[in-house]
Design an enzyme around this catalytic site. Sequence first.
Site, PDB file in Angstrom:
ATOM      1  N   HIS A 192       0.813  -1.216   0.000  1.00 56.21           N
ATOM      2  CA  HIS A 192       0.000   0.000   0.000  1.00 56.21           C
ATOM      3  C   HIS A 192       0.842   1.260   0.000  1.00 56.21           C
ATOM      4  O   HIS A 192       0.394   2.323  -0.428  1.00 56.21           O
ATOM      5  CB  HIS A 192      -1.010  -0.052   1.146  1.00 56.21           C
ATOM      6  CG  HIS A 192      -2.121  -1.005   0.841  1.00 56.21           C
ATOM      7  ND1 HIS A 192      -2.128  -2.290   1.309  1.00 56.21           N
ATOM      8  CD2 HIS A 192      -3.192  -0.876   0.029  1.00 56.21           C
ATOM      9  CE1 HIS A 192      -3.191  -2.909   0.814  1.00 56.21           C
ATOM     10  NE2 HIS A 192      -3.847  -2.081   0.038  1.00 56.21           N
ATOM     11  N   GLU A 413     -10.819 -10.982  -4.641  1.00 56.86           N
ATOM     12  CA  GLU A 413      -9.424 -10.901  -4.185  1.00 56.86           C
ATOM     13  C   GLU A 413      -8.971 -12.228  -3.601  1.00 56.86           C
ATOM     14  O   GLU A 413      -7.817 -12.381  -3.218  1.00 56.86           O
ATOM     15  CB  GLU A 413      -9.293  -9.817  -3.111  1.00 56.86           C
ATOM     16  CG  GLU A 413      -9.823  -8.476  -3.556  1.00 56.86           C
ATOM     17  CD  GLU A 413      -9.621  -7.393  -2.520  1.00 56.86           C
ATOM     18  OE1 GLU A 413      -8.612  -6.684  -2.606  1.00 56.86           O
ATOM     19  OE2 GLU A 413     -10.479  -7.268  -1.622  1.00 56.86           O
TER      20      GLU A 413
HETATM   21  C1  PEP Z   1      -6.276  -5.336  -4.721  1.00 54.68           C
HETATM   22  O1  PEP Z   1      -6.098  -6.100  -3.776  1.00 54.68           O
HETATM   23  O2  PEP Z   1      -5.915  -5.590  -5.897  1.00 54.68           O
HETATM   24  C2  PEP Z   1      -6.928  -4.033  -4.499  1.00 54.68           C
HETATM   25  C3  PEP Z   1      -7.269  -3.272  -5.515  1.00 54.68           C
HETATM   26  O3  PEP Z   1      -7.123  -3.630  -3.202  1.00 54.68           O
HETATM   27  P1  PEP Z   1      -5.916  -3.110  -2.268  1.00 54.68           P
HETATM   28  O4  PEP Z   1      -4.694  -2.971  -3.126  1.00 54.68           O
HETATM   29  O5  PEP Z   1      -6.331  -1.814  -1.681  1.00 54.68           O
HETATM   30  O6  PEP Z   1      -5.800  -4.194  -1.262  1.00 54.68           O
HETATM   31 MG    MG Z   2      -7.073  -5.730  -1.876  1.00 59.28          MG
END
Ligand code: PEP
Ligand code: MG
Length: 536
Positions: A192, A413
């Site tokens: 992130h 996911e």
């Molecule tokens: C992902 O997991 O691809 C997603 C878009 O969510 P995040 O990256 O915020 O976990």
């Molecule tokens: Mg995600």
Amino acid sequence: MPDSGPWTGAAGRLTGLGVSQGRAAGPVVRMAAPPTLPAPRPVADPDAESAAVAKALEAVTADLNRRAAAARGEAAEILEALAMIADDPMLLEDAERRARDGLDVAHALDAAFAQHREALAALGGYLAERAADLDDLKHRAVAYALDLPMPGLPAPGHPYVLVAADLSPADTAGLGPDVLALVTERGGPTSHTAILARGRGLPAVVACEGVMELPDGTVVGVDGATGEIAIGLTEEEAAAVRERDRAERARLAASSGPGRTADGHPVKLLLNIGSAKDLRPGAEGVGLFRTEFLFLDRKQAPSFDEQVAAYAEVFGQAESVIVRTLDAGTDKPLPFLGLPEEQNPALGVRGLRVDRLLPDVLDTQLDAIAAAARATGTHAWVMAPMVTTMAEATGFARRARAKGIAKVGAMVEVPAAALRAGRLLQEVDFLSIGTNDLAQYTFAADRQHSALADLLDPRQPALLELIAICAEAGREAGKPVGVCGESAGDPLLAPLLVGLGVTSLSMAPVSVPAVREALAGLTLAECRERARAALS
Ligand code: PEP
Ligand code: MG
């Protein structure tokens, strides 16, 4: 590096993983890592150790008060509250007693903070939420006692390239305009921290071994696409790097129009944002509004009104918006939730699973989204993160619809959700594939792990097959299935995803022009051919 022009004079190079395109150049300022406690030292003069304890706590308090005075709003309040904790007479008394009993200053501080942390955690509620702050204070006090640089974000007062062993999403979200680029020793391409840097258009390189050894003040060039760091640039070279970056950004910003393949097949190009500040013109709406990014450093839950205002600010400025409900957990802890620590957090209570412990949080958020949508006349689409089972999808859809939300979706996911995409689409109106987590859970590789980036590569047939299952389910149901993971913003991967059948691609604003260009250069048949080749 494709074009080594301005880097030719560099005295040396380091290479990491480029995770946020763009080039920058400037002096390095390192963010110190938390100190590691050395082995206990025999103490000759307990009174001197006790005096050193008091001095360390005083120094930490003074530093926090200084920073509070320079900050504004909530940041200032947080720093003041931390200064008060560091200045707590009970903490001082406890640490001094331990020093007088024979511990060296660093161990006396460490033990007193540990005791204090336990006591706060036992009180529960708001005070328990502050317990995590004590770790930061402890690191500062121990660093002072050991004569090490203070951990925490630097504030040198001039533009700089931030270098750190690792950075939390909360740190990254709080970076000021003086940061030209960031380079970390650890971290993965879909962590992130990388996502937040990309959202801000800040050049970033992760997994760059050896970068913490560069002395502060070394002028480096950073290429956030190739991951290359050029060491020891002259001021002239640094200026040339900045000029090229400006020209490239201007070129990309000039591109416009909806997403289309060369033969006119439409593919919506959408934005991934964390707040209204990330919105940019040139896309066809927002495909992923990561609402948790609004509240990363919050110690108290955002109120209903505050949430309505934050969502309405985005709704009022975008053509269409897909809002994701709070995705807390793992590397995105939301302190105000007060979730218990976990042994294996990526497999624990995160995303929609938080609803098992705190159902009010989702209810308030859905109410706030619905209210913001009504106030702005927007048909907000809402989706939940980490949906795993049919029961979760059904429960979420029922609650969201009861609040008046027009379109309800699920993120894919978790492989279990991808395999059951057809059934999920009987319950929800759309799917959005989060390839960052889908890769993490398919390949059993931590997305933050700098040494496992190859395992997380979304080009692998196993991941592509899961995406193909979802896209096919969407085609059969006549419902949209998009991709909003980082792979959607990769100009080499985007055509392949289109060839698999996805109907939209959602990405960091900075990635839109290159993806638009890549799609415009291929027919749908060519995209399908690429997908077939990749699957085989
Ligand atoms: C992902 O997991 O691809 C997603 C878009 O969510 P995040 O990256 O915020 O976990
Ligand atoms: Mg995600």
